[in-house]
Scaffold this active site. Sequence first.
Site, PDB file in Angstrom:
ATOM      1  N   GLU A 136       7.919  21.154   3.856  1.00 49.59           N
ATOM      2  CA  GLU A 136       8.392  20.311   4.952  1.00 49.59           C
ATOM      3  C   GLU A 136       9.913  20.237   4.963  1.00 49.59           C
ATOM      4  O   GLU A 136      10.541  20.303   6.024  1.00 49.59           O
ATOM      5  CB  GLU A 136       7.800  18.908   4.822  1.00 49.59           C
ATOM      6  CG  GLU A 136       8.211  17.982   5.957  1.00 49.59           C
ATOM      7  CD  GLU A 136       7.748  16.561   5.744  1.00 49.59           C
ATOM      8  OE1 GLU A 136       8.456  15.640   6.194  1.00 49.59           O
ATOM      9  OE2 GLU A 136       6.672  16.369   5.144  1.00 49.59           O
ATOM     10  N   SER A 232       0.340  18.449  -4.220  1.00 54.08           N
ATOM     11  CA  SER A 232       0.335  17.495  -3.114  1.00 54.08           C
ATOM     12  C   SER A 232       1.346  16.392  -3.383  1.00 54.08           C
ATOM     13  O   SER A 232       1.156  15.559  -4.274  1.00 54.08           O
ATOM     14  CB  SER A 232      -1.068  16.899  -2.940  1.00 54.08           C
ATOM     15  OG  SER A 232      -1.035  15.788  -2.074  1.00 54.08           O
TER      16      SER A 232
END
Length: 318
Positions: A136, A232
């Site tokens: 991201e 994650s």
Amino acid sequence: MNVERVLLAAPRGYCAGVDRAVETVERALLAFGAPIYVRKQIVHNLHVVRDLEAKGAIFVDEIDQVPVGAVTVLSAHGSPPSAHGVAPEVYAQARARELRVIDATCPLVTKVHNEAKKFARDGYHIVLIGHEGHEEVVGTMGEASSSITLIGAPDEADALDLPAEDKVAYLSQTTLSVDETNDVIERLRARFPVIQGPPREDICYATQNRQTAVKVLAEKADVVLVIGSDNSSNSNRLAEVAAARGARSYLIDDETEIEDAWLEGARTVGITSGASAPEWLVDRVVGWFRARGVDDVEEVRVVEEDVHFALPKELEQA
């Protein structure tokens, strides 16, 4: 084992962005047939990736691994929580290979990308709060790389050396710890009193809600198990938040990783899951405890969620 009760955090698990990303791949497989190529993991969960592979998805690291003209889902988080967005050059590569592209980027990540472009266009230097190398962050920096400085901790905010005449703004990765990010923002505001921020904070609703829920869970449980993969970001943050509230916390992919030693002296175990973890993994972990005689399983609902994102426009006519 002395565990008597299991508490389930609510909300937990899939957020709207991850649900959209996984459904995007599944719908693309139905509409176009296998194989469907997916750049990077659609979400940061190995169980989900393997399930989609079994249905006909092929995951690749880069666009040049995709056959010319193939149907391709562009992602990077997913995670949020879901697909984390891609740098602009990836779209250029896809066009060059004449790929039929489906963009599964989470709308909340797209929002950050648009904010980065707007701040850069308006002449601001952007301080991006995030983890170096996270997909991201790479995608956001690709939107305005010459105008962005990446930091990840409060002391890095203190050490920033920006020209006095620069207009300064901040943005953040959507899957960070809410508390830690607020600490960084406070330091930035102390250094740059007129710093501009986004109209709404960038950390996504699901990240905030799951962290709020795990705080409550950690105050009620001796041990907190967070279901999520090592890569994650939001799952790791949940484990950290639980530990900061005094619970022994462990990140697990599934029930096979639970160690009996973790549960020594524990009467109550809390269970939550990151935004990339499907509910059937929670069911398996709960089943592990039920098989060992724990019948008291209770959900602790802290926040209600009712968020849904429409599928990508490329699937509207599919």
